[in-house]
Write an enzyme that holds these catalytic residues in place. Structure first.
Site, PDB file in Angstrom:
ATOM      1  N   GLY A  62      60.389  42.423  78.175  1.00 46.13           N
ATOM      2  CA  GLY A  62      59.014  42.916  78.220  1.00 46.13           C
ATOM      3  C   GLY A  62      58.963  44.232  77.482  1.00 46.13           C
ATOM      4  O   GLY A  62      59.495  44.357  76.378  1.00 46.13           O
ATOM      5  N   SER A  64      60.156  48.015  77.949  1.00 45.19           N
ATOM      6  CA  SER A  64      60.987  48.807  78.862  1.00 45.19           C
ATOM      7  C   SER A  64      60.313  50.111  79.291  1.00 45.19           C
ATOM      8  O   SER A  64      60.547  50.588  80.406  1.00 45.19           O
ATOM      9  CB  SER A  64      62.355  49.074  78.241  1.00 45.19           C
ATOM     10  OG  SER A  64      62.234  49.637  76.966  1.00 45.19           O
ATOM     11  N   CYS A  91      67.033  41.786  77.326  1.00 44.09           N
ATOM     12  CA  CYS A  91      66.230  42.529  76.347  1.00 44.09           C
ATOM     13  C   CYS A  91      65.713  43.862  76.913  1.00 44.09           C
ATOM     14  O   CYS A  91      66.508  44.775  77.073  1.00 44.09           O
ATOM     15  CB  CYS A  91      65.123  41.634  75.801  1.00 44.09           C
ATOM     16  SG  CYS A  91      64.555  42.215  74.200  1.00 44.09           S
ATOM     17  N   ARG A 119      67.187  50.967  71.323  1.00 45.17           N
ATOM     18  CA  ARG A 119      66.018  50.077  71.411  1.00 45.17           C
ATOM     19  C   ARG A 119      65.610  49.607  70.019  1.00 45.17           C
ATOM     20  O   ARG A 119      65.842  50.289  69.033  1.00 45.17           O
ATOM     21  CB  ARG A 119      64.828  50.814  72.039  1.00 45.17           C
ATOM     22  CG  ARG A 119      65.021  51.195  73.475  1.00 45.17           C
ATOM     23  CD  ARG A 119      63.790  51.907  73.998  1.00 45.17           C
ATOM     24  NE  ARG A 119      62.624  51.023  74.039  1.00 45.17           N
ATOM     25  CZ  ARG A 119      61.372  51.452  74.071  1.00 45.17           C
ATOM     26  NH1 ARG A 119      61.102  52.739  74.038  1.00 45.17           N
ATOM     27  NH2 ARG A 119      60.386  50.584  74.108  1.00 45.17           N
ATOM     28  N   ILE A 147      63.823  39.245  70.218  1.00 43.38           N
ATOM     29  CA  ILE A 147      62.445  39.720  70.004  1.00 43.38           C
ATOM     30  C   ILE A 147      62.429  41.247  70.187  1.00 43.38           C
ATOM     31  O   ILE A 147      62.619  41.744  71.295  1.00 43.38           O
ATOM     32  CB  ILE A 147      61.467  39.072  71.011  1.00 43.38           C
ATOM     33  CG1 ILE A 147      61.539  37.543  70.917  1.00 43.38           C
ATOM     34  CG2 ILE A 147      60.038  39.568  70.775  1.00 43.38           C
ATOM     35  CD1 ILE A 147      60.789  36.813  72.019  1.00 43.38           C
ATOM     36  N   ARG A 148      62.236  41.975  69.105  1.00 40.58           N
ATOM     37  CA  ARG A 148      62.317  43.450  69.151  1.00 40.58           C
ATOM     38  C   ARG A 148      63.491  43.879  70.035  1.00 40.58           C
ATOM     39  O   ARG A 148      63.355  44.668  70.970  1.00 40.58           O
ATOM     40  CB  ARG A 148      61.000  44.057  69.662  1.00 40.58           C
ATOM     41  CG  ARG A 148      59.874  43.995  68.637  1.00 40.58           C
ATOM     42  CD  ARG A 148      58.717  44.895  68.987  1.00 40.58           C
ATOM     43  NE  ARG A 148      58.261  44.662  70.331  1.00 40.58           N
ATOM     44  CZ  ARG A 148      58.060  45.590  71.243  1.00 40.58           C
ATOM     45  NH1 ARG A 148      58.290  46.859  70.950  1.00 40.58           N
ATOM     46  NH2 ARG A 148      57.631  45.287  72.431  1.00 40.58           N
ATOM     47  N   HIS A 183      66.935  36.520  74.741  1.00 36.86           N
ATOM     48  CA  HIS A 183      66.108  35.927  75.802  1.00 36.86           C
ATOM     49  C   HIS A 183      66.543  34.507  76.154  1.00 36.86           C
ATOM     50  O   HIS A 183      65.884  33.544  75.748  1.00 36.86           O
ATOM     51  CB  HIS A 183      64.645  35.864  75.335  1.00 36.86           C
ATOM     52  CG  HIS A 183      63.970  37.179  75.245  1.00 36.86           C
ATOM     53  ND1 HIS A 183      63.338  37.774  76.316  1.00 36.86           N
ATOM     54  CD2 HIS A 183      63.823  38.029  74.211  1.00 36.86           C
ATOM     55  CE1 HIS A 183      62.823  38.922  75.950  1.00 36.86           C
ATOM     56  NE2 HIS A 183      63.104  39.113  74.675  1.00 36.86           N
ATOM     57  N   GLU A 185      66.055  33.037  78.802  1.00 33.45           N
ATOM     58  CA  GLU A 185      65.010  32.448  79.673  1.00 33.45           C
ATOM     59  C   GLU A 185      63.917  31.761  78.847  1.00 33.45           C
ATOM     60  O   GLU A 185      63.099  31.032  79.398  1.00 33.45           O
ATOM     61  CB  GLU A 185      64.411  33.526  80.592  1.00 33.45           C
ATOM     62  CG  GLU A 185      63.505  34.557  79.953  1.00 33.45           C
ATOM     63  CD  GLU A 185      64.244  35.674  79.212  1.00 33.45           C
ATOM     64  OE1 GLU A 185      65.487  35.613  79.094  1.00 33.45           O
ATOM     65  OE2 GLU A 185      63.563  36.602  78.732  1.00 33.45           O
TER      66      GLU A 185
HETATM   67  N1  GLN Z   1      61.609  46.407  72.395  1.00 35.74           N
HETATM   68  C1  GLN Z   1      61.322  46.245  73.790  1.00 35.74           C
HETATM   69  C2  GLN Z   1      61.673  47.496  74.571  1.00 35.74           C
HETATM   70  O1  GLN Z   1      62.552  48.218  74.195  1.00 35.74           O
HETATM   71  C3  GLN Z   1      62.066  45.066  74.371  1.00 35.74           C
HETATM   72  C4  GLN Z   1      61.535  43.776  73.810  1.00 35.74           C
HETATM   73  C5  GLN Z   1      61.763  42.580  74.659  1.00 35.74           C
HETATM   74  O2  GLN Z   1      62.079  42.674  75.845  1.00 35.74           O
HETATM   75  N2  GLN Z   1      61.525  41.453  74.066  1.00 35.74           N
HETATM   76  O3  GLN Z   1      61.060  47.707  75.563  1.00 35.74           O
END
Ligand code: GLN
Length: 203
Positions: A62, A64, A91, A119, A147-148, A183, A185
């Site tokens: 999500g 952070s 993540c 991050r 994802i990021r 991820h 999940e």
């Molecule tokens: N880039 C997000 C963070 O550092 C993490 C992205 C994710 O959980 N998909 O909060």
């Protein structure tokens, strides 16, 4: 949510922000796959008093910064840090589980894993990708969705690194805890959830 009268394993998915329902669903399916587990409960954890009865907690992907703020707002920081069960962090969860976050003051890490984490190590949302990676403990490679995503740039002596990309550590285990930069999940492959549960229960 699945409830049963004789729960033998109970997993709380931190339900403040992020992909909570995906984690609940993935853990339910993984627990169904494991022999010797007859009864289980997976639920969305929101309150400090819900932590004590859990065998494990998942900290989802999500944002952070948001999850960090909501952890404090909901008085969850101390009980999570004191928790003796296993923590499964993906993540944003991996960012939160770190002992140190590089170049960032927005997230207050929980120091669950002895990891130094960066991050958004691969860039922005558009730089999200999938990669097939070898994971120690899995017979076949794992198709991982990033994802990021963060990476860990260093790990303390108590950490077992189980997966890497060129940019850094993307999967690690410390005691009963597991942190993943990607991820699991979000896919159909539940082998890492199963590995986490088996490590937790010493199967
Ligand atoms: N880039 C997000 C963070 O550092 C993490 C992205 C994710 O959980 N998909 O909060």
């Amino acid at each position: 949510m699945r409830c049963s009268p004789n729960v033998e394993i109970k997993i709380g998915v931190l339900a403040l922000q992020g992909d909570v329902s995906e984690h609940i669903c993935a853990f339910e399916r993984a627990l169904d796959n494991i022999d010797n587990i007859n009864n289980f409960e997976v639920f969305g954890l929101k309150k400090p008093e819900e932590i004590e009865s859990c065998n494990a907690i998942a900290i989802p992907g999500g944002e952070s910064t948001t999850i960090s703020r909501l952890i404090d707002k909901n008085n969850l920081r101390s009980p999570i840090k004191a928790f003796k069960g296993g923590i499964f962090a993906t993540c944003a969860g991996m960012v939160l589980s770190a002992s140190k976050i590089i170049d960032d003051n927005d997230v207050k890490p929980l120091s669950i894993m002895d990891l130094e984490v960066k991050r958004n190590a691969f860039g922005r949302q558009k730089d999200s990708f999938e990669s097939t990676i070898a994971i120690h403990g899995l017979a076949e490679p794992f198709r991982a969705i990033f994802i990021r995503a963060p990476v860990a740039v260093s790990a303390g002596p108590g950490v077992r690194i189980i997966g890497r990309l060129e940019s850094g550590i993307v999967a690690a285990v410390q005691d009963k805890n597991m942190a993943l930069a990607f991820h699991p999940e979000l896919g159909n492959d539940l082998r890492l959830h199963e590995l986490f549960i088996k490590n937790l229960l010493n199967f």
